[in-house]
Design an enzyme around this catalytic site. Structure first.
Site, mmCIF file in Angstrom:
data_model
loop_
_atom_site.group_PDB
_atom_site.id
_atom_site.type_symbol
_atom_site.label_atom_id
_atom_site.label_comp_id
_atom_site.label_asym_id
_atom_site.label_seq_id
_atom_site.Cartn_x
_atom_site.Cartn_y
_atom_site.Cartn_z
ATOM 1 C CE LYS A 62 41.540 33.712 35.724
ATOM 2 N NZ LYS A 62 40.384 34.557 36.000
ATOM 3 C CD GLN A 86 37.503 35.883 34.114
ATOM 4 O OE1 GLN A 86 38.111 34.880 34.494
ATOM 5 N NE2 GLN A 86 38.000 37.102 34.252
ATOM 6 C CG ASP A 127 38.404 35.016 41.902
ATOM 7 O OD1 ASP A 127 39.645 35.029 41.774
ATOM 8 O OD2 ASP A 127 37.618 35.312 40.986
#
Ligand code: NDP
Length: 286
Positions: A49, A93, A116
């Site tokens: 990422k 994460q 997200d």
């Protein structure tokens, strides 16, 4: 034989478009990624990422915290990132170490920076048809589908899997495209028969090659979200397979995503797209 939907190429094109747009902005979008602990798969994802964020011209703020980080320390960091005007997207994460409460951490992320798409606010906006941030993998599935089916009006879509992360948002996105959507799960009766009604079949189950070729309606578009690691037949080696029995389904479907190289590469590309969207909205331009 089905046409193969090349997610890797599509994701590369999308990243190119994002980079071109970022280059023309008077500010630099920034993505903060928070990693707690030493989970090997998470470390690989976060590194990937960061690399792709920088490649499209955005700023990457990585926060690597030790496994023993407390809930309060993590919440304090999230709140600091919420208030940081250089940060437009925040990603924590998952999975977090077991002593941490992921729901509480996600709830602390500002919905405007929730790239997200996991906060309740963004899930609600999606259901209500309001502008928000959509989870990355479902958004990637939608973009691939729109590319091969510009008009999905009236098509029967069956989504196998009802997780908050994948199945439910995909179903909402397909409903917005005027599909007739059926959500299937572990309690669904006659799943093979239901799948055979699908013009669009999305598998997001987490069971290697569960969806067989004879579950696929001839000519259907099959989107395989699954990423499963199985033994490769050689001692100690593994390979990736999807939730669809690809070798069978590719002979029946009209179009199909492979694993790897289908939905997988779209996830990070859509994370960058969401960061760009969040940055533009925070700057009042979208
Ligand atoms: P979850 O485990 O959260 O959800 C799985 C869903 O599948 C559940 O709704 C479950 O039903 C359903 N299910 C399980 N077994 C069956 C069955 N025998 N028949 C019908 N339905 C069943 O998984 P996720 O949604 O998080 O992920 C799904 C897959 O997608 C995984 O392979 C994962 O690795 C992959 N994935 C890929 C990503 C990418 O970037 N490409 C990103 C995220 C996930 P029930 O609710 O009844 O238990």
């Amino acid at each position: 034989m089905a046409d193969i939907i090349d997610g890797k190429a599509f994701a590369a094109k999308l990243r190119g478009e994002i980079a071109a747009e970022v280059a023309g902005l008077p500010y630099q979008p920034g993505l903060a990624v928070v990693l707690v602990g030493e989970d090997p798969a998470s470390k690989v994802y976060v590194a990937s990422k960061e690399k792709q964020t920088v490649e499209v011209g955005m700023r990457s703020f990585a926060h690597r915290l030790p496994a023993e980080t407390t809930q309060n320390e993590l919440l304090t960091l999230v709140r600091k990132l919420n208030a940081d005007s250089q940060v437009h997207g925040i990603l924590v994460q998952l999975p977090l170490p077991k002593h941490l409460n992921a729901d509480e951490v996600i709830a602390a992320i500002s919905p405007d920076k929730d790239v997200d798409g996991l906060t309740v606010a963004n899930a609600g906006r999606l259901v209500a048809g309001l502008p928000g941030l959509v989870p990355c993998t479902p958004l990637g599935c939608l973009l691939l589908l729109q590319d091969v089916l510009p008009d999905m009006t009236g098509l029967n879509a069956v989504v196998v899997g009802r997780s908050n992360l994948v199945g439910k948002p995909i179903a909402q996105l397909l409903l917005q495209q005027n599909c007739t959507v059926t959500m299937a799960h572990s309690k669904t009766r006659d799943l093979p028969g239901l799948c055979r009604t699908a013009d669009i079949l999305v598998a997001a189950v987490g069971r290697p090659e569960m969806v067989k070729g004879d579950w696929v309606k001839p000519g259907a578009v099959v989107i395989d979200v699954g990423i499963n690691r199985v033994p490769a037949g050689v001692e100690g080696k593994t390979r990736l397979v999807g939730d669809v029995a690809y070798e069978e389904a590719v002979k029946i479907a009209g179009k199909i995503t492979p694993v790897p190289g289908g939905v997988g590469p779209m996830t990070i590309a859509c994370l960058l797209r969401n960061t760009l969207t969040a940055a533009k909205r925070l700057h009042g331009a979208a």
